[in-house]
Design an enzyme around this catalytic site. Structure first.
Site, short mmCIF file in Angstrom:
data_model
loop_
_atom_site.label_atom_id
_atom_site.label_comp_id
_atom_site.label_asym_id
_atom_site.label_seq_id
_atom_site.Cartn_x
_atom_site.Cartn_y
_atom_site.Cartn_z
N ASP A 47 -6.40 5.77 9.30
CA ASP A 47 -5.26 4.89 9.14
C ASP A 47 -5.80 3.48 9.32
OD1 ASP A 47 -3.03 3.27 9.42
OD2 ASP A 47 -1.91 4.69 10.67
N ASN A 64 -8.93 -1.01 -0.58
CA ASN A 64 -7.92 -0.61 -1.55
C ASN A 64 -6.63 -0.09 -0.93
OD1 ASN A 64 -6.95 0.62 -4.26
ND2 ASN A 64 -7.19 2.42 -2.94
N TYR A 100 5.39 -6.98 0.08
CA TYR A 100 4.21 -6.68 -0.74
C TYR A 100 3.61 -7.96 -1.30
CZ TYR A 100 1.37 -4.33 -4.31
OH TYR A 100 0.33 -3.88 -5.08
N LYS A 148 -0.16 -9.65 -0.59
CA LYS A 148 -1.13 -9.79 -1.67
C LYS A 148 -1.55 -11.24 -1.87
CE LYS A 148 -1.60 -5.46 -2.65
NZ LYS A 148 -2.90 -4.79 -2.39
#
Length: 252
Positions: A61, A88, A157, A161
């Protein structure tokens, strides 16, 4: 590096999607690959896709510092070095939730996985690459089209990013004295389980729901491999790989 017989990669999120495709591409090219992910079973499935490949599944994790430390200890114990980290592992979080309704726990989960996890893995890789002989290596962060521009209702998100771009730049600068090259691949609409709904229809900025084209995830994997196999004196700082006609460039 062009001969990959002794090169070692760590791929996070290797149990599915882009991580699995990249791991398979590297294994087929002769890399030794540590497969990191939350479910041992899916990591073993990835390894089985390349019979005879040198794969090391490690349940990890990435949001947990102790798991990341154990991952890189296992890689050092098995292979003795790290030549590549493909950062990733990531999650969209709850999709389609307006910012005013997003639970803090959901925000925190996305930040812990996408940003904190990428930092922890990069830090561990950096420490190994700095001290190993021969010194150096490469880190490739998986950004996203969302590192450039958001989708509706994607605040967690998109924020992570965008932050990954800053992480990439800072790591790239700090790695120069030690032969550590750091770049980022921003991916748009690779065909994976996470993007399956895009073909049926996804919310657009104008409020409409429209299907979007996707591209073969293998094309992403080949791009990552190209970035990975450059000599350390050359670096792809940022690459954007996307389905050609997806709504990104221009007004849709």
């Amino acid at each position: 590096m062009n001969a990959k017989e002794n090169a070692v990669a760590v791929v996070t999120g290797a149990g599915s999607g882009i991580g699995r495709a990249v791991a398979v591409e590297l294994l087929r090219a002769g890399w030794s690959v540590a497969l990191a992910g939350r479910r041992t079973g899916t990591l073993e499935e990835t390894a089985a896709l390349v019979p005879g490949g040198t794969a090391l599944p490690v349940r990890t994790d990435v949001s947990r510092p102790e798991d990341v430390a154990a991952l890189f200890d296992a890689v050092a114990g098995r292979f003795g070095r790290v030549d590549l980290l493909f950062n990733n592992a990531g999650t969209f979080g709850p999709g389609g939730v307006p910012v005013e309704e997003l639970p803090y726990d959901a925000w925190r989960h996305v930040v812990d996985t996408n940003l904190n996890g990428a930092f922890l893995c990069a830090q561990a890789a950096y420490r190994q690459m700095k001290e190993q002989d021969p010194r150096g290596g490469r880190i490739i962060n998986n950004g996203s089209i969302s590192a450039h521009t958001p989708r509706p209702h994607s605040v967690a998100y998109t924020a992570t990013k965008h932050a990954l771009t800053g992480l990439t730049k800072s790591l790239s600068l700090d790695g120069r004295p030690y032969g550590i090259a750091v770049g980022q691949i921003d991916i748009g609409n690779a065909a994976t389980d996470m993007t399956a709904g895009m073909r049926a229809g996804v919310l657009q900025a104008n409020g409409e729901v429209a299907p979007e084209p996707v591209m073969d995830v293998a094309d992403v994997a080949r791009t990552v491999r190209h970035m990975a196999e450059l000599p350390l004196g050359a670096n792809v700082q940022f690459a954007t790989v996307l389905a050609t006609t997806m709504p990104f460039v221009g007004r849709g």
